[in-house]
Design a protein around this motif. Structure first.
Motif, PDB file in Angstrom:
ATOM      1  N   VAL A  55      29.610  60.838 -75.506  1.00 43.62           N
ATOM      2  CA  VAL A  55      31.019  60.740 -75.877  1.00 43.62           C
ATOM      3  C   VAL A  55      31.732  59.690 -75.023  1.00 43.62           C
ATOM      4  N   GLU A  56      31.487  59.723 -73.723  1.00 39.38           N
ATOM      5  CA  GLU A  56      32.181  58.783 -72.837  1.00 39.38           C
ATOM      6  C   GLU A  56      31.721  57.354 -73.061  1.00 39.38           C
ATOM      7  N   ASP A  57      30.507  57.162 -73.533  1.00 41.39           N
ATOM      8  CA  ASP A  57      30.037  55.819 -73.890  1.00 41.39           C
ATOM      9  C   ASP A  57      30.849  55.232 -75.040  1.00 41.39           C
ATOM     10  N   GLN A  58      31.513  56.119 -75.797  1.00 42.43           N
ATOM     11  CA  GLN A  58      32.360  55.675 -76.907  1.00 42.43           C
ATOM     12  C   GLN A  58      33.835  55.614 -76.514  1.00 42.43           C
ATOM     13  N   GLY A  59      34.099  55.743 -75.217  1.00 45.11           N
ATOM     14  CA  GLY A  59      35.452  55.576 -74.705  1.00 45.11           C
ATOM     15  C   GLY A  59      36.333  56.801 -74.768  1.00 45.11           C
ATOM     16  N   VAL A  60      35.735  57.969 -75.014  1.00 48.13           N
ATOM     17  CA  VAL A  60      36.508  59.206 -75.094  1.00 48.13           C
ATOM     18  C   VAL A  60      36.331  59.990 -73.799  1.00 48.13           C
ATOM     19  N   LYS A  61      37.429  60.416 -73.207  1.00 48.15           N
ATOM     20  CA  LYS A  61      37.379  61.162 -71.955  1.00 48.15           C
ATOM     21  C   LYS A  61      36.933  62.596 -72.198  1.00 48.15           C
ATOM     22  N   THR A  62      36.280  63.187 -71.186  1.00 49.81           N
ATOM     23  CA  THR A  62      35.836  64.570 -71.314  1.00 49.81           C
ATOM     24  C   THR A  62      36.113  65.352 -70.039  1.00 49.81           C
ATOM     25  N   ALA A  63      36.267  66.655 -70.231  1.00 48.55           N
ATOM     26  CA  ALA A  63      36.256  67.615 -69.120  1.00 48.55           C
ATOM     27  C   ALA A  63      35.292  68.708 -69.531  1.00 48.55           C
ATOM     28  N   VAL A  64      34.403  69.122 -68.634  1.00 48.61           N
ATOM     29  CA  VAL A  64      33.426  70.156 -68.964  1.00 48.61           C
ATOM     30  C   VAL A  64      33.643  71.380 -68.076  1.00 48.61           C
ATOM     31  N   ILE A  65      33.525  72.547 -68.686  1.00 51.93           N
ATOM     32  CA  ILE A  65      33.743  73.808 -67.981  1.00 51.93           C
ATOM     33  C   ILE A  65      32.650  74.784 -68.367  1.00 51.93           C
ATOM     34  N   ALA A  66      31.962  75.341 -67.376  1.00 58.17           N
ATOM     35  CA  ALA A  66      30.928  76.340 -67.615  1.00 58.17           C
ATOM     36  C   ALA A  66      31.499  77.738 -67.444  1.00 58.17           C
ATOM     37  N   VAL A  79      41.553  76.366 -69.975  1.00 57.79           N
ATOM     38  CA  VAL A  79      42.903  75.829 -70.170  1.00 57.79           C
ATOM     39  C   VAL A  79      43.377  75.111 -68.915  1.00 57.79           C
ATOM     40  N   SER A  80      43.155  75.709 -67.759  1.00 58.12           N
ATOM     41  CA  SER A  80      43.598  75.106 -66.510  1.00 58.12           C
ATOM     42  C   SER A  80      42.970  73.736 -66.286  1.00 58.12           C
ATOM     43  N   VAL A  81      41.657  73.653 -66.462  1.00 62.24           N
ATOM     44  CA  VAL A  81      40.956  72.382 -66.262  1.00 62.24           C
ATOM     45  C   VAL A  81      41.403  71.361 -67.305  1.00 62.24           C
ATOM     46  N   GLY A  82      41.543  71.815 -68.545  1.00 62.00           N
ATOM     47  CA  GLY A  82      41.961  70.904 -69.612  1.00 62.00           C
ATOM     48  C   GLY A  82      43.347  70.331 -69.386  1.00 62.00           C
ATOM     49  N   ILE A  83      44.266  71.172 -68.969  1.00 67.33           N
ATOM     50  CA  ILE A  83      45.644  70.714 -68.743  1.00 67.33           C
ATOM     51  C   ILE A  83      45.710  69.810 -67.522  1.00 67.33           C
TER      52      ILE A  83
END
Length: 259
Positions: A55-66, A79-83
């Motif tokens: 995804v990031e190779d296509q210029g889209v930012k990500t946040a990952v949460i386990a 929600v906390s990490v995303g915000i």
């Protein structure tokens, strides 16, 4: 056409199957950022990192949460990490789920409890947490999509624990549509038919059963994860801006094919 241009999209159970396909479809249609939840074991860790890189190779930012979606603390963390990363959440795809096939009469109560915790409790927790965030974004609001199942409408011999949870997700989306409409939040359900994913890989390894399920469809094939991703993006987009409380059956004609 950028159907979801600049939208921040949160997907639970994003590392594989329908969740992964949805992530890639949202990228294709212009999403600016993805919040990707995954279980956090060795397998899903590797899978989500692969997805993140793609995804990031296509210029889209990500946040990952386990985390265990059946634990309400996981929803709060998502929600906390995303915000913290992106400042808002425009779309939620509540997708995480399990289906450990089991005989009803001998099913351990722990199997029922765990299936309910992941599928239904987990959906409630993440929908409530994200909806509270979307409420603060009013009038922007948002779109919530619950991944239910054709199993919300019909039974299965080895699914007496699973089908009630999927019916619950359908009902949850209907009631949330009523509860959240005043905040500009739409809530809809997708009901996949038989989709070839890891969740039913073992069950469909029986070639006789697989061939039977293929013949049951009007289109003559099992579904693939990307067959679900397109309808999910549609419900997230402004093409569906007056669609809420709806259920969209995506099953290749399985439900209607009585004979």
């Amino acid at each position: 056409m950028s159907l979801v241009a600049n939208k921040v999209v949160c997907i639970t159970g994003a590392s594989r199957g329908i969740g992964r396909a949805c992530a890639l479809e949202f990228v294709k249609h212009g999403a600016s950022a993805l919040i990707l939840h995954y279980l956090g074991d060795v397998d899903t860790e590797a899978e989500v990192q692969s997805l993140k890189n793609e995804v990031e190779d296509q210029g889209v930012k990500t946040a990952v949460i386990a985390g265990d979606i059946g634990d309400p603390a996981t929803a709060a963390s998502i929600v906390s990490v995303g915000i913290q990363a992106f400042g808002r959440i425009d779309v939620l795809v509540s997708n995480a789920g399990i289906c450990p096939f089991a005989e009803f009469l001998t099913m351990p109560h722990a199997t029922w409890e765990r299936t309910r915790q992941v599928n239904l409790d987990g959906s409630f927790y993440i929908v409530q947490a994200v909806a509270n965030q979307m409420k603060t974004q009013n009038p922007q609001g948002g779109s919530i999509i619950g991944i239910s199942s054709i199993s919300a409408l019909v039974g299965g011999e080895l699914q007496c624990h699973y089908t009630p949870t999927k019916a619950g997700i359908l009902s949850l989306m209907q009631s949330c549509a009523v509860a959240l409409g005043k905040y500009g939040i739409r809530a809809n359900a997708i009901l996949p038919g038989t989709i070839a994913t890891d969740i039913n890989k073992e069950d469909l390894s029986d070639t006789t059963k697989r061939d039977y399920m293929v013949k049951r469809t009007a289109l003559g094939r099992l579904g693939a994860p990307d067959d679900i991703a397109g309808p999910v993006v549609f419900l997230a987009s402004d093409l569906a801006k007056y669609v809420t409380g709806a259920s969209l059956l995506v099953d290749g004609g399985l439900f209607v094919n009585l004979q």
